[in-house]
Design a protein around this motif. Structure first.
Motif, PDB file in Angstrom:
ATOM      1  N   MET A 128       0.919  -1.164  -0.070  1.00 19.63           N
ATOM      2  CA  MET A 128      -0.108   0.098  -0.036  1.00 19.63           C
ATOM      3  C   MET A 128       0.888   1.327  -0.217  1.00 19.63           C
ATOM      4  O   MET A 128       0.303   2.255  -0.892  1.00 19.63           O
ATOM      5  CB  MET A 128      -0.714  -0.100   1.245  1.00 19.63           C
ATOM      6  N   ASP A 129       1.858   1.284   0.783  1.00 19.62           N
ATOM      7  CA  ASP A 129       2.772   2.384   0.884  1.00 19.62           C
ATOM      8  C   ASP A 129       3.658   2.791  -0.535  1.00 19.62           C
ATOM      9  O   ASP A 129       3.775   3.675  -0.859  1.00 19.62           O
ATOM     10  CB  ASP A 129       3.887   2.314   1.990  1.00 19.62           C
ATOM     11  N   ALA A 130       3.701   1.343  -1.153  1.00 20.21           N
ATOM     12  CA  ALA A 130       4.469   1.617  -2.317  1.00 20.21           C
ATOM     13  C   ALA A 130       3.414   2.150  -3.534  1.00 20.21           C
ATOM     14  O   ALA A 130       4.066   2.945  -4.373  1.00 20.21           O
ATOM     15  CB  ALA A 130       4.876  -0.019  -2.853  1.00 20.21           C
ATOM     16  N   LEU A 131       2.241   1.947  -3.524  1.00 15.55           N
ATOM     17  CA  LEU A 131       1.322   2.305  -4.102  1.00 15.55           C
ATOM     18  C   LEU A 131       1.255   3.798  -4.084  1.00 15.55           C
ATOM     19  O   LEU A 131       1.113   4.590  -5.111  1.00 15.55           O
ATOM     20  CB  LEU A 131      -0.224   1.767  -4.085  1.00 15.55           C
ATOM     21  N   LYS A 132       1.199   4.354  -2.910  1.00 10.24           N
ATOM     22  CA  LYS A 132       1.114   5.630  -2.661  1.00 10.24           C
ATOM     23  C   LYS A 132       2.309   6.428  -3.102  1.00 10.24           C
ATOM     24  O   LYS A 132       2.262   7.524  -3.664  1.00 10.24           O
ATOM     25  CB  LYS A 132       0.969   5.822  -1.052  1.00 10.24           C
ATOM     26  N   LEU A 133       3.716   5.884  -2.842  1.00  9.91           N
ATOM     27  CA  LEU A 133       4.680   6.350  -3.192  1.00  9.91           C
ATOM     28  C   LEU A 133       4.738   6.578  -4.710  1.00  9.91           C
ATOM     29  O   LEU A 133       5.001   7.601  -5.375  1.00  9.91           O
ATOM     30  CB  LEU A 133       6.079   5.571  -2.837  1.00  9.91           C
ATOM     31  N   MET A 134       4.282   5.566  -5.485  1.00 13.49           N
ATOM     32  CA  MET A 134       4.474   5.440  -7.083  1.00 13.49           C
ATOM     33  C   MET A 134       3.320   6.656  -7.485  1.00 13.49           C
ATOM     34  O   MET A 134       3.539   7.303  -8.546  1.00 13.49           O
ATOM     35  CB  MET A 134       3.847   3.892  -7.405  1.00 13.49           C
ATOM     36  N   ASN A 135       2.211   6.738  -6.847  1.00 12.51           N
ATOM     37  CA  ASN A 135       1.224   7.669  -7.151  1.00 12.51           C
ATOM     38  C   ASN A 135       1.752   9.151  -7.199  1.00 12.51           C
ATOM     39  O   ASN A 135       1.427  10.063  -7.898  1.00 12.51           O
ATOM     40  CB  ASN A 135      -0.242   7.811  -6.379  1.00 12.51           C
ATOM     41  N   LYS A 136       2.501   9.321  -6.003  1.00 14.83           N
ATOM     42  CA  LYS A 136       3.232  10.596  -5.778  1.00 14.83           C
ATOM     43  C   LYS A 136       4.177  10.985  -6.793  1.00 14.83           C
ATOM     44  O   LYS A 136       4.267  11.867  -7.275  1.00 14.83           O
ATOM     45  CB  LYS A 136       3.888  10.590  -4.480  1.00 14.83           C
ATOM     46  N   GLN A 137       5.009   9.978  -7.287  1.00 12.38           N
ATOM     47  CA  GLN A 137       5.865  10.319  -8.192  1.00 12.38           C
ATOM     48  C   GLN A 137       5.372  10.419  -9.507  1.00 12.38           C
ATOM     49  O   GLN A 137       5.700  11.267 -10.345  1.00 12.38           O
ATOM     50  CB  GLN A 137       6.836   8.865  -8.137  1.00 12.38           C
ATOM     51  N   VAL A 138       4.379   9.434  -9.754  1.00 10.55           N
ATOM     52  CA  VAL A 138       3.446   9.666 -11.272  1.00 10.55           C
ATOM     53  C   VAL A 138       2.896  11.271 -11.257  1.00 10.55           C
ATOM     54  O   VAL A 138       3.020  12.123 -12.189  1.00 10.55           O
ATOM     55  CB  VAL A 138       2.398   9.003 -11.504  1.00 10.55           C
ATOM     56  N   GLY A 139       2.353  11.727 -10.250  1.00  5.01           N
ATOM     57  CA  GLY A 139       1.907  13.107  -9.903  1.00  5.01           C
ATOM     58  C   GLY A 139       3.009  14.198 -10.265  1.00  5.01           C
ATOM     59  O   GLY A 139       2.714  15.250 -10.912  1.00  5.01           O
ATOM     60  N   ALA A 140       4.167  14.056  -9.697  1.00  3.49           N
ATOM     61  CA  ALA A 140       5.330  14.880  -9.930  1.00  3.49           C
ATOM     62  C   ALA A 140       5.707  14.797 -11.316  1.00  3.49           C
ATOM     63  O   ALA A 140       5.967  15.835 -11.941  1.00  3.49           O
ATOM     64  CB  ALA A 140       6.537  14.555  -8.938  1.00  3.49           C
ATOM     65  N   VAL A 141       5.983  13.540 -12.015  1.00  3.44           N
ATOM     66  CA  VAL A 141       6.042  13.602 -13.593  1.00  3.44           C
ATOM     67  C   VAL A 141       5.278  14.367 -14.235  1.00  3.44           C
ATOM     68  O   VAL A 141       5.325  15.069 -15.267  1.00  3.44           O
ATOM     69  CB  VAL A 141       6.172  11.978 -13.972  1.00  3.44           C
TER      70      VAL A 141
END
Length: 128
Positions: free
Chosen positions: A1-14
């Motif tokens: 779950m934390d990995a998914l949140k981190l990935m969403n945050k990174q995608v948002g930054a991109v």
């Protein structure tokens, strides 16, 4: 779950960076002016239009009214295109610039002056 949140945050930054780049590119495209070759082509096309309106380089109107006609043409161009010089025409506005040149007509006053000047040669030819 934390990995998914981190990935969403990174995608948002991109996505934010892409949006920023798109905005910058769009700003450049909207403000970039024509290059030297395009300036020369536009100038030649504009000059040819004025010569055509005058009736050619060999007619009396060209000798008498060319300065006035060229001045009126470029002033009308600058006013229509909202530029201080044809050299400042935006790349994105080139079609609009060519359309203006193609459709340009002199003022009624200048048109009458051209007709009158060119009529003089016909009168002289008829007398001879």
């Amino acid at each position: 779950m934390d990995a998914l949140k981190l990935m969403n945050k990174q995608v948002g930054a991109v996505i934010d960076k892409l949006d920023n780049h798109d905005n910058r590119i769009q700003k450049i495209e909207n403000t970039m002016t024509i290059d030297y070759a395009q300036q020369e082509e536009l100038n030649r096309y504009g000059r040819a239009k004025v010569v055509e309106i005058l009736g050619g380089k060999e007619v009396p109107a060209y000798g008498q009214l060319s300065k006035k006609a060229f001045s009126q043409f470029w002033n009308d161009y600058k006013r229509h295109m909202k530029v201080s010089s044809y050299k400042n025409t935006a790349v994105k506005d080139m079609d609009k610039a060519y359309g203006f040149i193609k459709d340009w007509v002199p003022s009624k006053e200048l048109k009458l002056m051209i007709t009158g000047a060119n009529a003089q040669i016909r009168i002289v030819e008829e007398v001879i």
